[in-house]
Scaffold this motif. Sequence first.
Motif, PDB file in Angstrom:
ATOM      1  N   LEU A 353       0.852  -1.279   0.016  1.00 30.80           N
ATOM      2  CA  LEU A 353       0.000  -0.070  -0.098  1.00 30.80           C
ATOM      3  C   LEU A 353       0.928   1.376  -0.133  1.00 30.80           C
ATOM      4  O   LEU A 353       0.529   2.471   0.388  1.00 30.80           O
ATOM      5  CB  LEU A 353      -0.804  -0.204   1.360  1.00 30.80           C
ATOM      6  N   ARG A 354       2.131   1.356  -0.723  1.00 34.89           N
ATOM      7  CA  ARG A 354       3.022   2.201  -0.272  1.00 34.89           C
ATOM      8  C   ARG A 354       2.521   3.572  -1.029  1.00 34.89           C
ATOM      9  O   ARG A 354       2.569   4.720  -0.086  1.00 34.89           O
ATOM     10  CB  ARG A 354       4.274   1.975  -1.111  1.00 34.89           C
ATOM     11  N   GLU A 355       2.050   3.611  -2.192  1.00 31.66           N
ATOM     12  CA  GLU A 355       1.482   4.921  -2.716  1.00 31.66           C
ATOM     13  C   GLU A 355       0.291   5.382  -1.826  1.00 31.66           C
ATOM     14  O   GLU A 355       0.021   6.718  -1.768  1.00 31.66           O
ATOM     15  CB  GLU A 355       1.086   4.736  -4.078  1.00 31.66           C
ATOM     16  N   HIS A 356      -0.501   4.318  -1.201  1.00 31.34           N
ATOM     17  CA  HIS A 356      -1.428   5.035  -0.367  1.00 31.34           C
ATOM     18  C   HIS A 356      -1.114   5.815   0.989  1.00 31.34           C
ATOM     19  O   HIS A 356      -1.590   6.752   1.236  1.00 31.34           O
ATOM     20  CB  HIS A 356      -2.419   3.953  -0.011  1.00 31.34           C
ATOM     21  N   TYR A 357       0.081   5.582   1.399  1.00 30.05           N
ATOM     22  CA  TYR A 357       0.527   6.073   2.342  1.00 30.05           C
ATOM     23  C   TYR A 357       0.901   7.523   2.172  1.00 30.05           C
ATOM     24  O   TYR A 357       1.076   8.310   2.994  1.00 30.05           O
ATOM     25  CB  TYR A 357       1.529   5.468   3.474  1.00 30.05           C
ATOM     26  N   VAL A 358       1.623   7.625   0.827  1.00 29.45           N
ATOM     27  CA  VAL A 358       1.815   9.083   0.550  1.00 29.45           C
ATOM     28  C   VAL A 358       0.673  10.013   0.540  1.00 29.45           C
ATOM     29  O   VAL A 358       0.747  10.988   1.230  1.00 29.45           O
ATOM     30  CB  VAL A 358       2.414   9.078  -0.821  1.00 29.45           C
ATOM     31  N   ASP A 359      -0.372   9.278  -0.061  1.00 28.31           N
ATOM     32  CA  ASP A 359      -1.911  10.303   0.261  1.00 28.31           C
ATOM     33  C   ASP A 359      -2.322  10.285   1.771  1.00 28.31           C
ATOM     34  O   ASP A 359      -2.668  11.659   1.899  1.00 28.31           O
ATOM     35  CB  ASP A 359      -2.815   9.457  -0.656  1.00 28.31           C
ATOM     36  N   THR A 360      -2.192   9.452   2.382  1.00 24.93           N
ATOM     37  CA  THR A 360      -2.441   9.540   3.828  1.00 24.93           C
ATOM     38  C   THR A 360      -1.726  10.577   4.631  1.00 24.93           C
ATOM     39  O   THR A 360      -2.085  11.400   5.300  1.00 24.93           O
ATOM     40  CB  THR A 360      -2.393   8.148   4.589  1.00 24.93           C
TER      41      THR A 360
END
Length: 437
Positions: A353-360
Amino acid sequence: MSVAEVLRPVVDSALGTEVPVRIHCWDGSSLGPADAPVAVRFTSRRALRRIAWAPNELGFARAYVSGDVEIEGNLLDALTRFDAIADPERGPGVHVGPDTIAAVAKAALRLGAIGLPPRPPAEEIKLSGHRHQQGRDAQAVSHHYDVGNDFYALVLGPSMVYSCAYFEKAPSAAYALEDAQRAKLDLVARKLGLRPGMRVLDVGCGWGSFVLHAAETYGVNAVGVTLSQEQAAFARAAVEARGLGDRVEIRVQDYRDVPDGPYDAIASIGMAEHVGLSQLSTYAAHLHALLTPGGRLLNHAISRRPGPPADPKGDKTSFIDRYVFPDGELHPLATTVDVLESAGFEVRDVESLREHYVDTLRAWVGNLEAKWDEAVRLSSAGRARVWRLYMAGSALAFSSNRIGVNQVLAVKPGPGGTSGLPRMRASLLDGANSPAA
């Protein structure tokens, strides 16, 4: 001579003469391009003393947290540009040789910055006791989480979920952080195959968001454990407010002390980072023992890139270790999988979920900056600065693939090695495990 004139040889020696950074000094002088996209302000000569005594990320962090250094504008954008400048392949790189050291010493002497090291900001911590003993782990958790539920509510938003969200749509006004966090909680529930009447354990339950979701939406009986007194108080109040006291229990308890298996499913969301390599096998073995045969574990954790393990005594120059997650340790994904399988689990699914953490993290930084004055009032200026630097820096680390975050789904095999899981991944996620009516 102005402060800027004195500092010019230091900047030229370390970074070169064409660096796109504007530096403002405490006497009103400046150096660097007037139209530079990044501006740094030294508000006091004490900043030079901090950096001279710790010429690494810890020295810069102390200067920033104390307010001796300010970064103007968007912090994440500034850190991204600094990262490019420091990378020899993209920028001039940072040169710290004899010439630079001599320039620093000469500038410090001229500016009256020579002296004893300044006292670290109050937000810095050094723990006592042996690393990852239960008492020390409790200190570490308290330092990070017991800074006020109102402060965390401001940063995290209504979900009170302090882990990576799951953005099923691009972030927008119509699809906000709260929607993505709800999607993440449901993703975990579906992977665990939750059904009415199941007994579920949430290790490191935070403010109770997952156990509340699991009980309300899937009809399970849930136990959440945390070492944070403030988190537990918040979660217990939420349980009572939603009328779930007969199905949800919140405990202040170390995961190693949970005695009352078996559980049908265990969630560990953003907790394994606190375990430490020395305790990772104990962690996996204890969770395996707590599960019923056929029970599932969902381990959601931040990972680092492969390489030798860090110093078990900790990085003495790490901003994260001193200010944010004392004793926190990140492990390569392969280490996590190996430890789980060695404990007897069968790993069935791994999702990044790496890219999701950037948005988070971008959303959390936005929440903090939008209510900065209130955040300072609820904690301190230094604490707000710690969280801003930590979250912006983490967003950069995830974006550049220096760290990742993964959900690892594992099962405790049943008789004859059976898993009880669907044979197709799509069946695992398509809602075949229907929520309670």
